[in-house]
Design an enzyme around this catalytic site. Structure first.
Site, PDB file in Angstrom:
ATOM      1  CG  PHE A 134       0.025  -5.910   4.466  1.00  0.00           C
ATOM      2  CD1 PHE A 134      -0.474  -5.227   5.412  1.00  0.00           C
ATOM      3  CD2 PHE A 134      -0.909  -6.473   3.666  1.00  0.00           C
ATOM      4  CE1 PHE A 134      -1.432  -5.033   6.174  1.00  0.00           C
ATOM      5  CE2 PHE A 134      -2.098  -6.725   4.494  1.00  0.00           C
ATOM      6  CZ  PHE A 134      -2.770  -5.963   5.474  1.00  0.00           C
TER       7      PHE A 134
ATOM      8  CG  HIS B 169      -6.305   0.990   1.304  1.00  0.00           C
ATOM      9  ND1 HIS B 169      -5.495   1.672   0.405  1.00  0.00           N
ATOM     10  CD2 HIS B 169      -5.726   0.502   2.084  1.00  0.00           C
ATOM     11  CE1 HIS B 169      -4.264   1.509   0.951  1.00  0.00           C
ATOM     12  NE2 HIS B 169      -4.264   0.414   2.046  1.00  0.00           N
TER      13      HIS B 169
ATOM     14  CB  CYS C   9      -0.880   0.010   1.253  1.00  0.00           C
ATOM     15  SG  CYS C   9      -2.042  -1.539   0.979  1.00  0.00           S
TER      16      CYS C   9
ATOM     17  CE  LYS D 162      -5.124   4.494   1.893  1.00  0.00           C
ATOM     18  NZ  LYS D 162      -4.067   5.431   2.372  1.00  0.00           N
TER      19      LYS D 162
ATOM     20  CG  HIS E 149      -1.340   4.749   4.931  1.00  0.00           C
ATOM     21  ND1 HIS E 149      -1.335   4.487   3.465  1.00  0.00           N
ATOM     22  CD2 HIS E 149      -1.616   3.530   5.448  1.00  0.00           C
ATOM     23  CE1 HIS E 149      -1.585   3.109   3.315  1.00  0.00           C
ATOM     24  NE2 HIS E 149      -1.778   2.646   4.382  1.00  0.00           N
TER      25      HIS E 149
ATOM     26  CD  GLU F 162      -1.252   8.270   8.681  1.00  0.00           C
ATOM     27  OE1 GLU F 162      -2.319   7.479   8.746  1.00  0.00           O
ATOM     28  OE2 GLU F 162      -0.778   8.927   7.922  1.00  0.00           O
TER      29      GLU F 162
END
Lengths: 79, 408
Positions: free
Chosen positions: B396, B337, B163, B332, B303, B314
């Site tokens: 990830f 996403h 991502c 998002k 994010h 975050e």
């Protein structure tokens, strides 16, 4: 099946696979030089033609099929 | 040798919010959601039956024969890249191809092609497998197609960092120009994996929202009721250009890509570091690289995917790296996403926020998490002057990428 019928069948395949206008398909036309069919699309044409006409077109024959007429003759002889 | 300034001269996108940048940006500023129910038959058995699907089907834009040989992720990368190229005025300017590079990645790549061709293999045998299979599923396919169609000969790259891919691809583009390898880089990300297998896989990880009865309310970063991300598809592409090159041809400039920071957690294959250690270092590196002060970063496009753990990590990282002054948003909440395209789409939102002086809202933040103690724009867009802004992306594998954009 007549040569014209085989040509018409190939024209359908060429339109589906490579976007070739059926009006451009004639026995004298070269697949690569005239109809802009690249090597990967030619593979698709061959597999679709085998299915449509109930023939086998081995890989070592494909290189001899330069023009639509070549393919028509091969299919005519096999079917 | 002084380092080259790098500017953004073109934008392109096709997203769940619109078929181009203008419609996508308009939807964001108006707080519209691009999430809907998956009504396909294959979705019936899935625990997750919502997604953010493209607003404009690629079949409307590209011809049928061309689409036959493109994975959906490749098709939409091409659409967005041509938009960005034209937007930059390069379709007419025809730059030297040997000075044009491409950096476009995908998080998952051509998985849908792989699965579709496997169905054909099982049902009809190997001879029926499409000869286009490999160029359709190879992870470098989107970048290669864009390079081919735009005549890019300075190198075509396809990073993969889940991502964080879209942002990392843009960071690589920055490096390509700074190192002198290219004058123009077409950079970004693409993703199209709305298919039962990837959805089942993410759902098995318990990473996705199961708010199936309220699709438009499912993506809710920082909200107490958040229960995972909503899968989206789309592509975002920016044209990066050496500032002198852009100036020489009189190009319109959106913003400057001032710096990037890339780190890796070395902590867990999927969990973010609980204190956001890698994210903090990425943000600090990006700020140092951009040669701006922490206090200059007044806006962050976070994010924030709407997962319980990630959203808070975050926030901790932003506190530590920047302080409590930046104004946040999580787009998002509207786009879903986009995985490998997320960092690119959110870079576009960051760039336009700077240009237009307006921050799009985070929707669905009805009941903020107790740990959220930063200023988030909610419900309505907020006008504010932005000199410098940050876009965060994490993936990830422990990938952290921060990009700093500044006003020109």
């Amino acid at each position: 099946m007549t040569r014209d019928e085989i040509t018409a069948g190939l024209a359908e395949i060429l339109e589906e696979v490579a976007g070739v206008s059926p009006d451009d398909v004639a026995e004298g036309k070269s697949f690569t030089d005239d109809l802009d069919v690249d090597s990967l699309s030619m593979v698709e044409v061959v597999v679709a033609a085998e299915e449509k006409f109930g023939v086998k077109i081995p890989d070592n024959e494909v290189q001899n099929l330069k023009t639509v007429g070549d393919a028509v003759s091969y299919i005519e002889a096999q079917s | 040798m002084t380092r080259s300034d790098v500017v953004v001269t073109g934008l392109g996108a096709t997203t769940p919010l619109g078929g181009d940048v203008a419609s996508t940006w308009d939807a964001m500023l108006n707080g519209r959601s691009g999430v809907s129910a998956l009504t396909q038959e294959w979705a019936e058995q899935l625990p997750v039956r919502i997604a953010a699907q493209l607003a404009v089907d690629p079949a409307i834009v590209l011809d049928r024969v061309k689409l036959r040989r493109l994975d959906r992720s490749e098709a939409i990368a091409l659409i967005a890249a041509h938009q960005a190229w034209a937007d930059a005025g390069l379709a007419d300017a025809r730059p030297d191809g040997e000075r044009v590079g491409v950096s476009i990645g995908s998080g998952i790549g051509g998985a849908v092609t792989l699965l579709a061709q496997d169905d054909i293999l099982e049902a009809s045998g190997p001879r029926r497998v499409s000869p286009h299979t490999v160029p359709m599923l190879m992870p470098n396919g989107p970048a290669a197609w864009v390079g081919l169609e735009l005549g890019a000969q300075a190198g075509v790259h396809s990073v993969a960092s889940a991502c964080a891919t879209g942002a990392e691809a843009i960071a690589l583009g920055l490096d390509m120009i700074r190192s002198g390898r290219a004058d123009v880089v077409v950079a970004g990300g693409t993703e199209a994996v709305i298919h039962p297998l990837p959805i089942a896989g993410f759902a098995s990880m318990r990473a996705m929202s199961t708010r199936n009865d309220e699709p438009q309310r499912a993506s809710r970063p920082w909200d107490k009721g958040r229960d995972g991300f909503v899968l989206g598809e789309g592509a975002g592409i920016v044209v990066l250009e050496r500032a002198e090159h852009a100036a020489a041809r009189g190009a319109r400039v959106y913003a400057r890509l001032a710096g990037s920071g890339i780190t890796s957690d070395g902590y867990d294959i999927v969990q973010p570091h609980p204190e956001g250690a890698g994210a903090i270092r990425a943000i600090e590196k990006a700020i140092a690289d951009a040669d701006v002060a922490k206090s200059d970063i007044v806006h962050v496009n976070a994010h924030a995917t709407s997962t319980p753990v990630g959203d808070l990590a975050e926030i901790k990282a932003l506190h530590q790296a920047l302080g409590d002054h930046p104004v946040l948003t999580a787009t998002k909440s509207m786009s879903g996403h986009l995985l490998g395209a997320a960092g690119a789409l959110e870079s576009i939102a960051t760039i336009l926020a700077i240009r237009d002086g307006v921050v799009p809202p985070t929707i669905n933040l009805d009941d903020p998490d107790d740990s959220l103690d930063l200023d988030v724009v909610t419900n309505k867009a907020r006008e504010m002057s932005i000199e410098a802004a940050l876009n965060n992306s994490f993936g990830f594998g422990g990938h952290n990428v921060a990009l700093v954009f500044t006003r020109v």
